[in-house]
Scaffold this active site. Structure first.
Site, PDB file in Angstrom:
ATOM      1  N   CYS A  78       0.789  -1.232   0.000  1.00  0.00           N
ATOM      2  CA  CYS A  78       0.000   0.000   0.000  1.00  0.00           C
ATOM      3  C   CYS A  78       0.825   1.289   0.000  1.00  0.00           C
ATOM      4  O   CYS A  78       1.787   1.427   0.736  1.00  0.00           O
ATOM      5  CB  CYS A  78      -0.907   0.054   1.218  1.00  0.00           C
ATOM      6  SG  CYS A  78      -1.992  -1.332   1.392  1.00  0.00           S
ATOM      7  N   ARG A  98       5.833  -0.634  -5.331  1.00  0.00           N
ATOM      8  CA  ARG A  98       5.667  -1.289  -4.035  1.00  0.00           C
ATOM      9  C   ARG A  98       4.678  -2.453  -4.089  1.00  0.00           C
ATOM     10  O   ARG A  98       4.579  -3.222  -3.143  1.00  0.00           O
ATOM     11  CB  ARG A  98       5.205  -0.267  -3.001  1.00  0.00           C
ATOM     12  CG  ARG A  98       6.209   0.850  -2.797  1.00  0.00           C
ATOM     13  CD  ARG A  98       5.659   1.903  -1.906  1.00  0.00           C
ATOM     14  NE  ARG A  98       5.502   1.428  -0.558  1.00  0.00           N
ATOM     15  CZ  ARG A  98       6.412   1.528   0.395  1.00  0.00           C
ATOM     16  NH1 ARG A  98       7.549   2.091   0.127  1.00  0.00           N
ATOM     17  NH2 ARG A  98       6.190   1.080   1.597  1.00  0.00           N
ATOM     18  N   TRP A 124      -2.976  -2.821  -1.444  1.00  0.00           N
ATOM     19  CA  TRP A 124      -2.547  -4.212  -1.572  1.00  0.00           C
ATOM     20  C   TRP A 124      -3.458  -4.981  -0.635  1.00  0.00           C
ATOM     21  O   TRP A 124      -3.388  -4.813   0.588  1.00  0.00           O
ATOM     22  CB  TRP A 124      -1.084  -4.297  -1.142  1.00  0.00           C
ATOM     23  CG  TRP A 124      -0.387  -5.575  -1.454  1.00  0.00           C
ATOM     24  CD1 TRP A 124       0.093  -5.973  -2.671  1.00  0.00           C
ATOM     25  CD2 TRP A 124      -0.038  -6.605  -0.522  1.00  0.00           C
ATOM     26  NE1 TRP A 124       0.713  -7.189  -2.547  1.00  0.00           N
ATOM     27  CE2 TRP A 124       0.648  -7.604  -1.247  1.00  0.00           C
ATOM     28  CE3 TRP A 124      -0.231  -6.794   0.841  1.00  0.00           C
ATOM     29  CZ2 TRP A 124       1.128  -8.759  -0.658  1.00  0.00           C
ATOM     30  CZ3 TRP A 124       0.254  -7.951   1.430  1.00  0.00           C
ATOM     31  CH2 TRP A 124       0.924  -8.919   0.682  1.00  0.00           C
ATOM     32  N   ASN A 184      -2.772   2.830   5.477  1.00  0.00           N
ATOM     33  CA  ASN A 184      -1.882   1.668   5.351  1.00  0.00           C
ATOM     34  C   ASN A 184      -1.793   1.023   6.720  1.00  0.00           C
ATOM     35  O   ASN A 184      -1.743   1.738   7.722  1.00  0.00           O
ATOM     36  CB  ASN A 184      -0.458   2.098   4.978  1.00  0.00           C
ATOM     37  CG  ASN A 184      -0.336   2.506   3.536  1.00  0.00           C
ATOM     38  OD1 ASN A 184      -1.282   2.406   2.774  1.00  0.00           O
ATOM     39  ND2 ASN A 184       0.843   2.984   3.167  1.00  0.00           N
ATOM     40  N   GLY A 185      -1.718  -0.283   6.776  1.00  0.00           N
ATOM     41  CA  GLY A 185      -1.596  -0.960   8.068  1.00  0.00           C
ATOM     42  C   GLY A 185      -2.808  -1.839   8.306  1.00  0.00           C
ATOM     43  O   GLY A 185      -3.542  -2.174   7.375  1.00  0.00           O
ATOM     44  N   GLU A 189      19.821 -17.281  -1.418  1.00  0.00           N
ATOM     45  CA  GLU A 189      19.431 -16.014  -2.032  1.00  0.00           C
ATOM     46  C   GLU A 189      19.170 -16.199  -3.546  1.00  0.00           C
ATOM     47  O   GLU A 189      18.206 -15.661  -4.090  1.00  0.00           O
ATOM     48  CB  GLU A 189      20.526 -14.960  -1.790  1.00  0.00           C
ATOM     49  CG  GLU A 189      20.390 -13.653  -2.556  1.00  0.00           C
ATOM     50  CD  GLU A 189      19.119 -12.857  -2.248  1.00  0.00           C
ATOM     51  OE1 GLU A 189      18.351 -13.255  -1.355  1.00  0.00           O
ATOM     52  OE2 GLU A 189      18.873 -11.851  -2.935  1.00  0.00           O
ATOM     53  N   LYS A 212      15.607 -15.516  -5.513  1.00  0.00           N
ATOM     54  CA  LYS A 212      15.452 -14.634  -6.677  1.00  0.00           C
ATOM     55  C   LYS A 212      14.667 -15.353  -7.768  1.00  0.00           C
ATOM     56  O   LYS A 212      13.764 -14.790  -8.361  1.00  0.00           O
ATOM     57  CB  LYS A 212      16.821 -14.215  -7.247  1.00  0.00           C
ATOM     58  CG  LYS A 212      17.629 -13.238  -6.448  1.00  0.00           C
ATOM     59  CD  LYS A 212      17.121 -11.815  -6.473  1.00  0.00           C
ATOM     60  CE  LYS A 212      16.183 -11.514  -5.366  1.00  0.00           C
ATOM     61  NZ  LYS A 212      16.602 -11.312  -4.043  1.00  0.00           N
ATOM     62  N   GLU A 230      10.902 -15.913  -6.703  1.00  0.00           N
ATOM     63  CA  GLU A 230      10.015 -14.760  -6.528  1.00  0.00           C
ATOM     64  C   GLU A 230       9.717 -14.025  -7.825  1.00  0.00           C
ATOM     65  O   GLU A 230       8.631 -13.476  -7.973  1.00  0.00           O
ATOM     66  CB  GLU A 230      10.542 -13.793  -5.461  1.00  0.00           C
ATOM     67  CG  GLU A 230      11.801 -13.056  -5.826  1.00  0.00           C
ATOM     68  CD  GLU A 230      12.271 -12.124  -4.713  1.00  0.00           C
ATOM     69  OE1 GLU A 230      11.452 -11.618  -3.952  1.00  0.00           O
ATOM     70  OE2 GLU A 230      13.499 -11.913  -4.636  1.00  0.00           O
ATOM     71  N   HIS A 262      21.024 -36.287   2.600  1.00  0.00           N
ATOM     72  CA  HIS A 262      20.175 -36.599   3.752  1.00  0.00           C
ATOM     73  C   HIS A 262      18.687 -36.506   3.418  1.00  0.00           C
ATOM     74  O   HIS A 262      17.865 -36.321   4.291  1.00  0.00           O
ATOM     75  CB  HIS A 262      20.517 -35.675   4.924  1.00  0.00           C
ATOM     76  CG  HIS A 262      21.914 -35.864   5.424  1.00  0.00           C
ATOM     77  ND1 HIS A 262      22.328 -37.008   6.068  1.00  0.00           N
ATOM     78  CD2 HIS A 262      23.017 -35.081   5.308  1.00  0.00           C
ATOM     79  CE1 HIS A 262      23.614 -36.913   6.355  1.00  0.00           C
ATOM     80  NE2 HIS A 262      24.051 -35.750   5.895  1.00  0.00           N
ATOM     81  N   LYS A 301       7.046  -4.391  -1.988  1.00  0.00           N
ATOM     82  CA  LYS A 301       8.437  -4.016  -1.737  1.00  0.00           C
ATOM     83  C   LYS A 301       8.748  -3.946  -0.252  1.00  0.00           C
ATOM     84  O   LYS A 301       9.805  -4.366   0.190  1.00  0.00           O
ATOM     85  CB  LYS A 301       8.714  -2.661  -2.398  1.00  0.00           C
ATOM     86  CG  LYS A 301      10.137  -2.161  -2.223  1.00  0.00           C
ATOM     87  CD  LYS A 301      11.121  -3.057  -2.944  1.00  0.00           C
ATOM     88  CE  LYS A 301      12.571  -2.696  -2.661  1.00  0.00           C
ATOM     89  NZ  LYS A 301      13.471  -3.804  -3.026  1.00  0.00           N
TER      90      LYS A 301
HETATM   91  C1  F6R Z   1      13.575 -10.514  -1.741  1.00  0.00           C
HETATM   92  C2  F6R Z   1      13.213  -9.363  -0.939  1.00  0.00           C
HETATM   93  C3  F6R Z   1      12.655  -9.595   0.421  1.00  0.00           C
HETATM   94  C4  F6R Z   1      13.227  -8.585   1.418  1.00  0.00           C
HETATM   95  C5  F6R Z   1      12.547  -8.740   2.777  1.00  0.00           C
HETATM   96  C6  F6R Z   1      13.115  -7.791   3.815  1.00  0.00           C
HETATM   97  O1  F6R Z   1      14.100 -10.136  -2.972  1.00  0.00           O
HETATM   98  O2  F6R Z   1      13.333  -8.243  -1.367  1.00  0.00           O
HETATM   99  O3  F6R Z   1      12.888 -10.891   0.850  1.00  0.00           O
HETATM  100  O4  F6R Z   1      14.601  -8.776   1.509  1.00  0.00           O
HETATM  101  O5  F6R Z   1      11.168  -8.518   2.659  1.00  0.00           O
HETATM  102  O6  F6R Z   1      12.924  -6.455   3.449  1.00  0.00           O
HETATM  103  P1  F6R Z   1      13.751  -5.304   4.124  1.00  0.00           P
HETATM  104  O7  F6R Z   1      15.185  -5.485   3.761  1.00  0.00           O
HETATM  105  O8  F6R Z   1      13.174  -4.028   3.590  1.00  0.00           O
HETATM  106  O9  F6R Z   1      13.562  -5.435   5.611  1.00  0.00           O
END
Ligand code: F6R
Length: 609
Positions: free
Chosen positions: A2, A27, A73, A99-100, A482, A486, A489, A505, A604
């Protein structure tokens, strides 16, 4: 997640509101709307993308110099026009964007309905519009009516309200959901993200939890929700509008991947003291005494930031000899962690607003830990609530998937590890070697970026795969996690990050010709072990894509493809090794016809639990 924008001043509000919404598009959202006072209240909303709202606005253009807007959102109630914000009161004279989450909305809704209020949406947010209405009808000012509404709710909010009862004014408040106030000349802006007001405002006030602002063209006052005015410190608005553009790249994600050599230079700028063989971290100066007596460090973070934390753990343990535990923030807060006077808790976060990370941090603080923020966004809640901090200087990250922010987190953790190490007997020569290698990395990362086309080809070759293992050991394990995140997602490919040593295992039973593995296998101290995992996969007919360093021909006959990056020391390998994984995921998404900047269901900044 949001987005909120608001305007009050002497110009038409709508152009700023729609541009602001576009800037917050990254976002993640599923519906959008605006409300403008001019002098009567007009609300225009649409389900779906901002383009759908813009179409409506072309015919219904609401005029006025006070307005609010929102990208939603969905949490309570599906994405629809009725559930989109702004929400109006029963009289259609006041509107709010929120928001929230309002946790006690069910109870409040029941009460309000009993008093005759009619609800038009399924959202939790709408109760705020009706509570506001009651205050306004009792003759309260806009700020007082909002404050008394908020004093009834449990939950989190960034909220902005306008009303025909008080034309030319807006009131906004925050608790657990970010809100900034932009200061212009005879005009004021509010936004949930400073990106929306860049280029408009000269200064910015970051509202703190429990603060409320009331603004009109004549000025603004920040006060506490419960009492008197407070000093809202005006800070310089960091960043440029250029930072919000793609600069010729088809997607923000690709632009941000390519920015990484510069990001690393920014992380290091002014922080390397080669003569003393240490890193200078000004934000830790005031807590030097407590750092000296540290006997345990906990890192709390989510998602990519958590994986960066896992890399940081190894560096800190190796160079500083301090035991480090890394927790997913959403677990830390509920597991009754052990905190002593000699414990430091470091929250790693790009946004500095992630609800779980903030909650973990507050729990650590409550238990008496020294708290350290490793944060990208200046003025964010984590940055403000920690005892000490280090900014990661990645610049605004627009793409939902973390790339340059992750790299900056790992590099900043390396500086922290050197800093702590030098207090604990890490020889200056060793620190110098680490720091001078870090300074060489931007060039090496740039050389990997030059091979970007090769990753597009690879992504095409693996374009039909539905599953993937990402395997690694040592520093390669968090990198595998990681890399897998990527791919899943943004390309929606089922990718499992696993320790290469764990394969036997259990998970090896999944390996066959249709389940490829990307194995991170630089020539490091565990190379032979990782290599044997490759052998095990090959023996079961699995296809391997290996990531190793230049000069290693050993995997040529074994792996179906080999990606090579410049050789660097074991601890710093993730900073170079991550780049091919980011590019592979990016091109895999593009090749599947997906928009890597806005993956489905994701936001985001995750400001709800
Ligand atoms: C993955 C990604 C998320 C953030 C996570 C933490 O690509 O972007 O996994 O890393 O939501 O977000 P922040 O760093 O803003 O606390």
């Amino acid at each position: 997640m949001c987005g909120i924008v608001g305007y009050v001043g002497e110009r038409e509000a709508l152009p700023f509101l729609t541009e602001g919404l576009r800037r917050l598009e990254y976002r993640g959202y599923d519906s959008a709307g605006v409300a403008v006072l001019g002098p009567s209240l007009r609300i225009v909303r649409a389900s779906g993308k901002i383009a759908a709202l813009a179409d409506r606005l072309r015919t219904e253009e609401p005029n006025g110099t006070t307005g609010i807007a929102h990208t939603r959102w969905a949490t309570h109630g599906p994405p629809s026009e009725a559930n989109a914000h702004p929400h109006a009161d029963c009289r259609h004279r006041a509107a709010i964007v929120h928001n929230g989450i309002i946790e006690n909305y069910g109870e409040l809704k029941g009460e309000l309905a009993a008093r005759g209020h009619r609800f038009a949406s399924e959202t939790d947010s709408e109760v705020l519009a009706h509570l506001l209405e009651e205050g306004l009808q009792a003759g309260k000012s806009l700020a007082d009516a909002l404050a008394s509404a908020l004093n009834r709710v449990r939950g989190t909010y960034g909220v902005v309200a306008i009303s025909e009862d008080h034309p030319g004014r807006l009131a906004a408040a925050r608790l657990g959901s970010p809100l900034v106030v932009g200061i212009g000349r005879d005009e004021y802006f509010v936004a949930s993200d400073a990106a929306a007001i860049l280029g408009h405002a000269s200064g910015v006030v970051h509202l703190k939890d429990g603060e409320l602002v009331e603004a009109s063209a004549e000025g603004y006052v920040v006060r506490s929700l419960v009492s008197a005015p407070v000093d809202g410190t005006v800070e310089r608005l960091e960043g440029t509008v250029a930072g919000l553009q793609k600069n010729g790249h088809p997607h923000f994600m690709l632009k941000e991947i390519h920015e990484q050599p510069d990001v690393l230079r920014n992380v290091l700028r002014g922080r390397v003291d080669m003569e003393a063989g240490t890193s200078i971290l000004g934000g830790l100066r005031d807590v030097g005494d407590r750092l000296a007596s540290l006997d345990r460090l906990s890192i709390v973070a989510c998602g990519s930031a958590y994986y960066a934390g896992l890399i940081g753990k190894r560096m800190i343990e190796e160079w500083a000899g301090i035991p480090v535990e890394v927790d997913v923030a959403s677990e830390y807060r509920y597991r009754d962690p052990i905190v002593t006077a000699h414990t430091a808790v470091c929250a790693v976060s790009q946004s500095g607003e992630t609800a779980d990370t903030l909650a973990a941090l507050r729990e650590a603080k409550r238990k008496g830990a020294l708290t350290i923020g490793l944060v990208n966004v200046v003025g964010s809640a984590v940055a403000r609530e920690t005892d000490a901090g280090i900014f990661t200087h990645a610049g605004p990250e627009i793409s939902v998937a973390s790339t340059k922010a992750f790299l900056a987190q790992v590099a900043t953790l390396a500086l922290l590890a050197v800093h702590l190490g030098r207090r604990r007997g890490l020889p200056s020569a060793s620190a110098r070697a680490i720091l001078s290698e870090l300074e060489r990395l931007p060039r090496l990362i740039a050389s990997v970026l030059e091979q970007a086309a090769a990753f597009r080809t690879l992504a095409r070759e693996y374009g039909a795969e539905r599953d993937f293992f990402y395997l690694g050991r040592g520093y390669g394990l968090p990198l595998a996690l990681e890399g897998a995140l990527k791919l899943k997602e943004i390309a929606y490919v089922h990718a499992e990050g696993y320790g290469a040593g764990e394969l036997k295992h259990g998970p090896i039973s999944l390996v066959d010709a249709a389940f490829p593995s990307l194995v991170i296998a630089p020539r490091d101290s565990v190379y032979e072990k990782t290599r044997s995992a490759i052998e095990q996969i090959r023996a079961r007919g699995g296809r391997v894509l290996a990531l190793t360093d230049e000069g290693n021909a050993d995997l040529d006959g074994l792996a179906a493809q080999v990606i090579r990056v410049p050789h660097v020391s074991e601890a710093l390998f993730p900073l170079v090794g991550i780049v091919p994984l980011q590019l592979f995921a990016y091109y895999s998404a593009v090749q599947r016809g997906l928009d890597p900047d806005q993956p489905r269901n994701l936001a985001k900044s995750v400001t709800v639990e």
